[in-house]
Design a protein around this motif. Structure first.
Motif, short mmCIF file in Angstrom:
data_model
loop_
_atom_site.label_atom_id
_atom_site.label_comp_id
_atom_site.label_asym_id
_atom_site.label_seq_id
_atom_site.Cartn_x
_atom_site.Cartn_y
_atom_site.Cartn_z
N SER A 1 0.82 -1.19 0.00
CA SER A 1 0.00 0.00 0.00
C SER A 1 0.86 1.25 0.00
O SER A 1 2.01 1.25 0.44
N VAL A 2 0.28 2.35 -0.50
CA VAL A 2 1.00 3.62 -0.54
C VAL A 2 1.37 4.07 0.87
O VAL A 2 2.48 4.55 1.12
N ASP A 3 0.46 3.89 1.83
CA ASP A 3 0.75 4.30 3.21
C ASP A 3 1.94 3.55 3.77
O ASP A 3 2.79 4.14 4.46
N HIS B 1 5.18 4.89 2.36
CA HIS B 1 5.59 6.16 2.96
C HIS B 1 6.28 5.95 4.30
O HIS B 1 7.14 6.76 4.69
N THR C 1 2.15 14.53 -11.58
CA THR C 1 3.32 13.70 -11.31
C THR C 1 3.74 12.93 -12.56
O THR C 1 4.92 12.64 -12.75
N ASP D 1 4.66 3.90 -10.10
CA ASP D 1 3.57 4.18 -9.16
C ASP D 1 4.14 4.72 -7.84
O ASP D 1 3.58 5.66 -7.26
N TRP D 2 5.23 4.13 -7.38
CA TRP D 2 5.85 4.64 -6.17
C TRP D 2 6.35 6.06 -6.38
O TRP D 2 6.19 6.92 -5.51
N GLN E 1 5.24 8.38 -8.36
CA GLN E 1 4.12 9.33 -8.39
C GLN E 1 3.54 9.53 -6.99
O GLN E 1 3.23 10.66 -6.59
N ALA E 2 3.39 8.43 -6.23
CA ALA E 2 2.81 8.53 -4.89
C ALA E 2 3.75 9.30 -3.94
O ALA E 2 3.30 10.14 -3.16
N ALA F 1 3.97 13.09 -4.91
CA ALA F 1 2.75 13.78 -4.50
C ALA F 1 2.71 13.99 -2.99
O ALA F 1 2.24 15.02 -2.51
N LYS F 2 3.21 13.01 -2.23
CA LYS F 2 3.20 13.09 -0.77
C LYS F 2 4.16 14.17 -0.26
O LYS F 2 3.83 14.92 0.66
#
Length: 326
Positions: free
Chosen positions: A2-4, A7, A67, A107-108, A110-111, A114-115
């Motif tokens: 997951s993106v979370d 991070h 992104t 994908d990582w 971009q995520a 953005a974060k």
């Protein structure tokens, strides 16, 4: 993943940039590969690929937008499909080179961008960019060491040279604590390498054009010497001086001495010479490339004039002597 959760493991990149920038065939890739495995350095996986044609170093506003757009700008010089499918190789070399596997997760990227791109201006935007690049490079071996610099490499072509000083000013505005590295190489050896390389795209086939390209680059670099942010390194000193020269480079960059600085690597794996000449492959400094300019064809040798030597000598005398703020 997951993106979370991604991070939670992100290592922010806030370090200043050291930008290696000099004429092609001057030892920039050699220096980059020597610095590659040092634990205090993030080394960018490819050439800087920002897309604006005139001023390579962009303003933070030019990194705005989606992104997806930023990703395209950063890796404009490569196909990401090829990057992930084949890996990294130095395509311009006449030497047989290995392919180096790279797993870059778009994908990582971009995520993460953005974060972390919350300020959307100035240095913070570049920090977010490099944080996304190094954390999305999933098989990057050196992410979690304490760093002092991000190291990157990008040369300029004919149409960009009039903007050399502008590039430096824009880069310095972003990174007042950053440095630019200029590698000096003797005109005859440089001409031997530049005119022999099969894929040296700046070369028109006319050695007089090559000589003018060399001189234009050196005139621009001389204008920057007084800034105190330009590090000058002699190619001859680097390949003939061995450990003593590399130690001076480490001192200039204020990084700890490490024997890894004597090995040429990519992401920790052995990297062989990026030479215009057929050599025995070795993942180390090779002094046999010196003296190649002594047997130039007459038409090439006649293009080397006194100004080329004067410009070279004016910079080479200062090699590895400048420090920040001097």
């Amino acid at each position: 993943m997951s993106v979370d959760l991604v991070h939670q493991w992100v290592r922010p990149v806030h370090e200043p940039v050291v930008w290696i920038c000099q004429p092609p065939r001057s030892g920039g890739t050699l220096l980059l590969r020597l610095l590659d495995s040092h634990p205090q350095l993030h080394v960018y996986p490819s050439v800087f690929g920002f897309t604006n044609a005139e001023a390579i170093w962009p303003s933070s506003e030019e990194l705005s937008g989606s992104t997806e757009a930023v990703l395209s700008q950063v890796f404009s010089r490569m196909s990401l499909e090829k990057f992930n499918g084949i890996g990294m190789t130095k395509q311009s070399s006449n030497m047989l080179q290995e392919f180096y596997p790279i797993y870059f997760d778009q994908d990582w990227f971009q995520a993460i961008f953005a974060k972390f791109d919350t300020d959307r201006s100035g240095r913070a935007r570049f920090d977010a960019l490099f944080t996304a690049v190094f954390n999305a490079w999933r098989n990057y071996q050196s992410l979690y060491f304490e760093k002092k610099y991000v190291i990157g490499h990008m040369t300029m072509r004919w149409g960009q040279l009039p903007h050399f000083s502008e590039n430096f000013r824009r880069f310095q505005n972003t990174y007042p604590d950053g440095r630019m590295v200029f590698m000096t190489r003797e005109p005859d050896d440089w001409m031997a390498s530049f005119t022999s390389l099969k894929k040296a795209t700046p070369y028109t086939g006319d050695p007089k054009d090559a000589a003018e390209f060399y001189k234009a680059y050196y005139r621009q670099a001389i204008e920057l010497v007084g800034s105190g942010r330009l590090i000058l390194i002699s190619f001859r000193d680097l390949v003939s001086g061995g450990e003593a020269t590399v130690r001076r480079i480490a001192e200039t960059l204020d990084i700890e001495w490490n024997p890894l600085l004597l090995r040429t690597t990519f992401n920790g794996a052995p990297w062989y010479q990026n030479s215009s000449f057929e050599l025995t492959r070795t993942a180390s400094i090779d002094g046999s490339v010196l003296g190649r300019g002594k047997g130039l064809p007459d038409n090439v040798a006649s293009a080397i004039d006194d100004e080329m030597w004067d410009l070279h000598d004016a910079l080479a005398r200062k090699a590895c002597t400048l420090r920040a703020g001097t």
